[in-house]
Scaffold this active site. Structure first.
Site, mmCIF file in Angstrom:
data_model
loop_
_atom_site.group_PDB
_atom_site.id
_atom_site.type_symbol
_atom_site.label_atom_id
_atom_site.label_comp_id
_atom_site.label_asym_id
_atom_site.label_seq_id
_atom_site.Cartn_x
_atom_site.Cartn_y
_atom_site.Cartn_z
ATOM 1 N N ARG A 1 -17.740 24.694 73.361
ATOM 2 C CA ARG A 1 -18.403 23.483 72.915
ATOM 3 C C ARG A 1 -18.722 23.631 71.428
ATOM 4 N NH1 ARG A 1 -16.563 22.098 77.000
ATOM 5 N NH2 ARG A 1 -17.529 21.003 78.782
ATOM 6 N N GLU B 1 -18.251 15.032 68.572
ATOM 7 C CA GLU B 1 -16.925 14.602 69.002
ATOM 8 C C GLU B 1 -16.973 13.112 69.356
ATOM 9 O OE1 GLU B 1 -15.318 16.981 72.183
ATOM 10 O OE2 GLU B 1 -15.665 18.856 71.116
ATOM 11 N N HIS C 1 -10.057 18.370 71.501
ATOM 12 C CA HIS C 1 -10.576 18.759 72.820
ATOM 13 C C HIS C 1 -9.519 18.545 73.908
ATOM 14 C CE1 HIS C 1 -14.658 19.341 75.026
ATOM 15 N NE2 HIS C 1 -13.683 19.962 75.661
#
Length: 376
Positions: free
Chosen positions: A289, A318, A337
């Site tokens: 993360r 994000e 991601h």
């Protein structure tokens, strides 16, 4: 291969008229998972499955998913990635929520997470193969100077001298910060390339039994017995972390879950430790993360060459805004991601659910149950 997990024991239970009601709210059409769904229904003939397609690909549809109330009110099990009912009182029969994601940090503020005791499970274990490939790929792109070579190709230029600066991986050291299913598959591939592997976990693993992987394992992958690392470090304090980072790491792979304790786990002091330990520069790979790294400190570490580069599949925030300075940081590769993506994702996720259905039927401990106090 599936090892015994550490979840609660659940007595055999069935819904109305002896049937178990499974509600799936997932971001792909049901036809994508037809084969594995049929196998599950053949194994569990009393399972009644309702499927709702949550279209996350269309930005206009996000957060607009409408699941009929009558479906979740009679559900015994819910399979989902992001969607949840508003609270636990509207799902009186639910005895398991199976997240089709590696973690549960995205729902920690939800009333069902905070205020209920409904067991929550993840599909931790299914991401190892594809993410390990991403980690190794990005590291090789960096070390073999492939971006520069690709630019030469576009310019139709031949510059063979570039390859003389490449150092192969044999004898290099990879430190894996968080030795779960993903870290174990990175270790397996790295060892096959001749690299030395060291591991770091929050708790000590002093015995062979404590080093075993007790979660879901994709057959033929990972490090089930925990025998690959040449050294094993642990602790929740900074001195313990720094001792690990002092081990002259050529590659640092971040695989820890995001919790209060791991937020900005790597910051200015940690990049300084890496530089002192390896003046040639550690390459940092983050597939966990974005908030685990202090992003401004990372940018500075890249600009001042405290580290040799970074590969990031996750950022903070994000999506990463176009004006964010991370985009232009030197020797930094960013992907949106996607390292956990694979065409067999849904099949593997349903395999975890299938195993939990078996354990529920047999009154055994459920797999990958989230410890709400630890946050994963």
């Amino acid at each position: 291969m599936v090892a015994m997990g550490g979840g609660p024991e659940v007595p055999q239970q069935k819904g109305e008229k002896g049937r178990t009601h499974l509600l799936c709210v997932l971001p792909w059409p049901q036809k994508v998972s037809e084969k594995i769904i049929k196998e599950i229904q053949d194994e569990f003939p009393n399972l009644e499955l309702q499927y709702v397609h949550e279209n996350l690909e269309d930005p206009s549809q996000r957060l607009k998913i409408e699941v009929p109330e009558e479906l979740y009110k009679r559900a015994d099990i819910i399979a989902t990635i992001k969607w949840l009912p508003p609270n636990a009182s509207v799902i009186p029969n639910v005895e398991l929520i199976q997240f089709f994601s590696a973690g549960s940090n995205h729902v920690t503020q939800h009333p069902i997470y905070k205020d209920s005791k409904i067991p929550l499970s993840t599909v931790s274990g299914i991401h190892g193969p594809q993410i390990a490939e991403w980690v190794i790929m990005m590291n090789l792109v960096h070390s073999h100077k492939y971006i520069y070579l690709y630019e030469l190709q576009n310019k139709k230029e031949w510059e063979g001298i570039t390859g003389r600066a490449v150092r192969d991986k044999v004898g290099q050291r990879v430190g894996i910060l968080g030795y779960g299913s993903i870290g174990r598959q990175v270790a397996r591939v790295a060892q096959a390339m001749g690299m030395d592997v060291i591991a770091y976990t929050a708790s000590r693993r002093p015995t062979p039994e404590s080093k075993k992987d007790n979660g879901f394992i994709v057959p033929g992958t990972g490090d089930p017995d925990g025998s690959i690392p040449s050294k094993w470090y642990s602790g929740l304090d900074k001195p313990s972390l720094h001792e690990f980072l002092k081990q002259e790491l050529d590659l640092l792979v971040i695989c820890v879950p995001l919790t209060k304790d791991t937020t900005h786990l790597l910051s200015t002091d940690e990049f300084a430790v890496l530089q002192q330990s390896n003046p040639n520069g550690t390459y940092v790979s983050n597939i966990s993360r974005g908030k685990i790294i202090d992003q401004p400190a990372l940018i500075k570490a890249l600009e001042t060459k405290q580290i040799s580069g970074a590969a990031l599949d996750v950022t903070d925030p994000e999506p990463l805004p176009s004006e964010d300075p991370l985009w232009s940081a030197p020797n930094c590769l960013i992907t949106p991601h996607i390292s956990g993506s694979t065409t067999v994702y849904s099949e593997r996720a349903f395999q975890v659910l299938r195993e939990n259905l078996r354990r529920r039927r047999d009154g055994c401990k459920l797999l990958n149950i989230v410890d709400r106090k630890r946050g994963y």
